[in-house]
Design an enzyme around this catalytic site. Structure first.
Site, PDB file in Angstrom:
ATOM      1  CB  ALA A   1      -0.900  -0.014   1.225  1.00 32.98           C
TER       2      ALA A   1
ATOM      3  N   GLY B   1       0.778  -4.965   1.103  1.00 28.86           N
ATOM      4  CA  GLY B   1      -0.321  -5.054   0.148  1.00 28.86           C
ATOM      5  C   GLY B   1       0.094  -5.702  -1.170  1.00 28.86           C
TER       6      GLY B   1
ATOM      7  CD  GLU C   1      -2.385  -7.480   2.875  1.00 23.37           C
ATOM      8  OE1 GLU C   1      -2.080  -6.308   2.546  1.00 23.37           O
ATOM      9  OE2 GLU C   1      -3.055  -7.742   3.882  1.00 23.37           O
TER      10      GLU C   1
ATOM     11  CD  GLU D   1       1.390  -5.316   5.964  1.00 20.35           C
ATOM     12  OE1 GLU D   1       2.133  -6.250   6.327  1.00 20.35           O
ATOM     13  OE2 GLU D   1       0.779  -5.330   4.883  1.00 20.35           O
TER      14      GLU D   1
HETATM   15  C1  LIG Z   1      -3.138  -2.839   3.699  1.00 18.40           C
HETATM   16  C2  LIG Z   1      -1.749  -2.807   3.258  1.00 18.40           C
HETATM   17  C3  LIG Z   1      -0.773  -2.189   4.037  1.00 18.40           C
HETATM   18  C4  LIG Z   1       0.597  -2.088   3.509  1.00 18.40           C
HETATM   19  O1  LIG Z   1       0.897  -2.590   2.455  1.00 18.40           O
HETATM   20  S1  LIG Z   1       1.705  -1.195   4.410  1.00 18.40           S
HETATM   21  C5  LIG Z   1       3.152  -1.179   3.410  1.00 18.40           C
HETATM   22  C6  LIG Z   1       3.919  -2.463   3.478  1.00 18.40           C
HETATM   23  N1  LIG Z   1       5.129  -2.375   2.695  1.00 18.40           N
HETATM   24  C7  LIG Z   1       6.299  -2.042   3.209  1.00 18.40           C
HETATM   25  O2  LIG Z   1       6.429  -1.785   4.395  1.00 18.40           O
HETATM   26  C8  LIG Z   1       7.471  -1.979   2.260  1.00 18.40           C
HETATM   27  C9  LIG Z   1       8.153  -0.662   2.395  1.00 18.40           C
HETATM   28  N2  LIG Z   1       9.297  -0.534   1.495  1.00 18.40           N
HETATM   29  C10 LIG Z   1      10.474  -1.129   1.733  1.00 18.40           C
HETATM   30  O3  LIG Z   1      10.686  -1.881   2.665  1.00 18.40           O
HETATM   31  C11 LIG Z   1      11.586  -0.787   0.784  1.00 18.40           C
HETATM   32  O4  LIG Z   1      11.291   0.436   0.178  1.00 18.40           O
HETATM   33  C12 LIG Z   1      11.854  -1.846  -0.319  1.00 18.40           C
HETATM   34  C13 LIG Z   1      12.367  -3.147   0.345  1.00 18.40           C
HETATM   35  C14 LIG Z   1      10.611  -2.128  -1.148  1.00 18.40           C
HETATM   36  C15 LIG Z   1      12.967  -1.316  -1.263  1.00 18.40           C
HETATM   37  O5  LIG Z   1      14.062  -0.910  -0.530  1.00 18.40           O
HETATM   38  P1  LIG Z   1      15.231  -0.085  -1.255  1.00 18.40           P
HETATM   39  O6  LIG Z   1      15.726  -0.886  -2.408  1.00 18.40           O
HETATM   40  O7  LIG Z   1      16.254   0.239  -0.182  1.00 18.40           O
HETATM   41  O8  LIG Z   1      14.574   1.218  -1.841  1.00 18.40           O
HETATM   42  P2  LIG Z   1      13.895   2.446  -1.048  1.00 18.40           P
HETATM   43  O9  LIG Z   1      14.793   3.626  -1.173  1.00 18.40           O
HETATM   44  O10 LIG Z   1      13.481   2.056   0.339  1.00 18.40           O
HETATM   45  O11 LIG Z   1      12.544   2.640  -1.903  1.00 18.40           O
HETATM   46  C16 LIG Z   1      12.567   3.218  -3.188  1.00 18.40           C
HETATM   47  C17 LIG Z   1      11.511   4.310  -3.221  1.00 18.40           C
HETATM   48  O12 LIG Z   1      10.236   3.657  -3.119  1.00 18.40           O
HETATM   49  C18 LIG Z   1       9.481   4.265  -2.073  1.00 18.40           C
HETATM   50  N3  LIG Z   1       8.616   3.230  -1.473  1.00 18.40           N
HETATM   51  C19 LIG Z   1       8.939   1.965  -1.162  1.00 18.40           C
HETATM   52  N4  LIG Z   1       7.902   1.316  -0.660  1.00 18.40           N
HETATM   53  C20 LIG Z   1       6.866   2.207  -0.650  1.00 18.40           C
HETATM   54  C21 LIG Z   1       5.505   2.121  -0.260  1.00 18.40           C
HETATM   55  N5  LIG Z   1       4.980   0.977   0.214  1.00 18.40           N
HETATM   56  N6  LIG Z   1       4.748   3.224  -0.354  1.00 18.40           N
HETATM   57  C22 LIG Z   1       5.250   4.369  -0.856  1.00 18.40           C
HETATM   58  N7  LIG Z   1       6.536   4.506  -1.263  1.00 18.40           N
HETATM   59  C23 LIG Z   1       7.321   3.434  -1.159  1.00 18.40           C
HETATM   60  C24 LIG Z   1      10.541   4.745  -1.087  1.00 18.40           C
HETATM   61  O13 LIG Z   1      10.015   5.731  -0.224  1.00 18.40           O
HETATM   62  C25 LIG Z   1      11.591   5.271  -2.027  1.00 18.40           C
HETATM   63  O14 LIG Z   1      11.137   6.542  -2.502  1.00 18.40           O
HETATM   64  P3  LIG Z   1      12.175   7.770  -2.649  1.00 18.40           P
HETATM   65  O15 LIG Z   1      13.146   7.302  -3.671  1.00 18.40           O
HETATM   66  O16 LIG Z   1      11.314   8.910  -3.090  1.00 18.40           O
HETATM   67  O17 LIG Z   1      12.811   7.965  -1.298  1.00 18.40           O
END
Ligand code: A1D88
Length: 257
Positions: free
Chosen positions: A62, A108, A111, A131
């Site tokens: 998400a 998500g 999911e 999460e």
């Molecule tokens: C009901 C559902 C609820 C949910 O789904 S809650 C969300 C659950 N998901 C997560 O917690 C995953 C969060 N993201 C991460 O852990 C990491 O990211 C990754 C492992 C996917 C990738 O890591 P890396 O390779 O180090 O890249 P990076 O710099 O962290 O991410 C690249 C850009 O992608 C944006 N991003 C990543 N995940 C999300 C997301 N879920 N929502 C919005 N933005 C996201 C970051 O912020 C950043 O952006 P910028 O380059 O502008 O700093």
């Protein structure tokens, strides 16, 4: 703005999620996916759907940045319900949906993949429900589908630790069907989609319809409660801290409030 591309070839519709940088599932992406599926449902020349992500990941979940624009617990619960309904629509969709997962399917994103009938992964992909790392809980039926696929012990471990599985591990745990090198993932996925597309659409749709009877009322009660608690955790201090910490790229400090 369009975040999905659809390309039909050999009776297989390839849907590509294209929302840089991480294919986060904003409400706009979810709505568009729902619309695209409604369109493909009645297209006779489409027999199988293949879902993939553009760029580095299948989907990182998400849209955490969009979370900061939502205010009340009720709004979060509605957001959860929308995702739950969409993924249920996918699971009961009369045409097989295959997820081709590379990079990451987190939160998500996983999911969404679990709402598909078949999951093919790259060996090094990360699949997890992180999460709790954000002070939240899954909200798109992850608490219900993950234990059904990997068993409750492994699901608890994945949820409590936030640690993802690799693609290879996901196959061992029954979360994914096959793991491939990332370079060959799409070719292999397309090969399987084409094979399925040659089966009779009526028998394929019948198998999907019949599989729904293995779901109990408890599942439906479970996702309803998941949406309520999803709304509740967002109004906690820990929920706000978790999201803020992600945006500020630091470790969260949870206080139990
Ligand atoms: C009901 C559902 C609820 C949910 O789904 S809650 C969300 C659950 N998901 C997560 O917690 C995953 C969060 N993201 C991460 O852990 C990491 O990211 C990754 C492992 C996917 C990738 O890591 P890396 O390779 O180090 O890249 P990076 O710099 O962290 O991410 C690249 C850009 O992608 C944006 N991003 C990543 N995940 C999300 C997301 N879920 N929502 C919005 N933005 C996201 C970051 O912020 C950043 O952006 P910028 O380059 O502008 O700093």
């Amino acid at each position: 703005m369009s975040f999905l591309h659809v390309n039909v070839e050999d009776r297989v519709a390839v849907i590509t999620i294209d929302k840089a940088p991480a294919n986060a599932l904003s409400s706009a992406v979810l709505k568009e996916l729902s619309f695209v599926l409604d369109e493909l449902k009645n297209q006779e020349e489409v027999r199988v759907i293949l879902l993939r992500g553009e760029g580095r990941f299948f989907s990182a979940g998400a849209d955490i940045k969009e979370f900061t624009t939502v205010e009340t617990g009720e709004e979060f619960a509605r957001l959860a319900q929308f995702g739950q309904d969409l993924f249920e629509k996918m699971e009961t969709f009369p045409k097989p949906i295959i997820a081709a997962i590379h990079g990451a399917a987190l939160g998500g994103g996983l999911e969404l993949a679990m709402g598909c009938h078949i999951r093919l992964v790259s060996k090094t992909a990360k699949l997890g429900l992180p999460e709790l790392q954000l002070g939240l809980i899954p909200g798109f039926a992850g608490t219900q589908r993950l234990p059904r696929l990997v068993g409750s012990a492994k699901a608890f471990e994945m949820l409590f630790t936030s640690d993802p599985l690799t693609g290879d591990e996901a196959v061992r745990w029954g979360l994914a069907n096959h793991a491939f090198e990332e370079e060959s993932l799409m070719d292999e996925a397309f090969k399987m989609a084409k094979k399925i597309s040659q089966k009779g659409p009526i028998s394929v749709a019948s198998v999907i319809e019949l599989s729904r009877y293995s779901k109990t009322q408890e599942y439906h009660n479970g996702v309803k409660r998941e949406a309520e608690l999803f709304g509740k955790v967002f109004t906690s201090e820990d929920g706000k801290e978790g999201i803020q910490a992600f945006i500020e790229k630091r470790a969260p400090e949870f206080k139990g409030k």
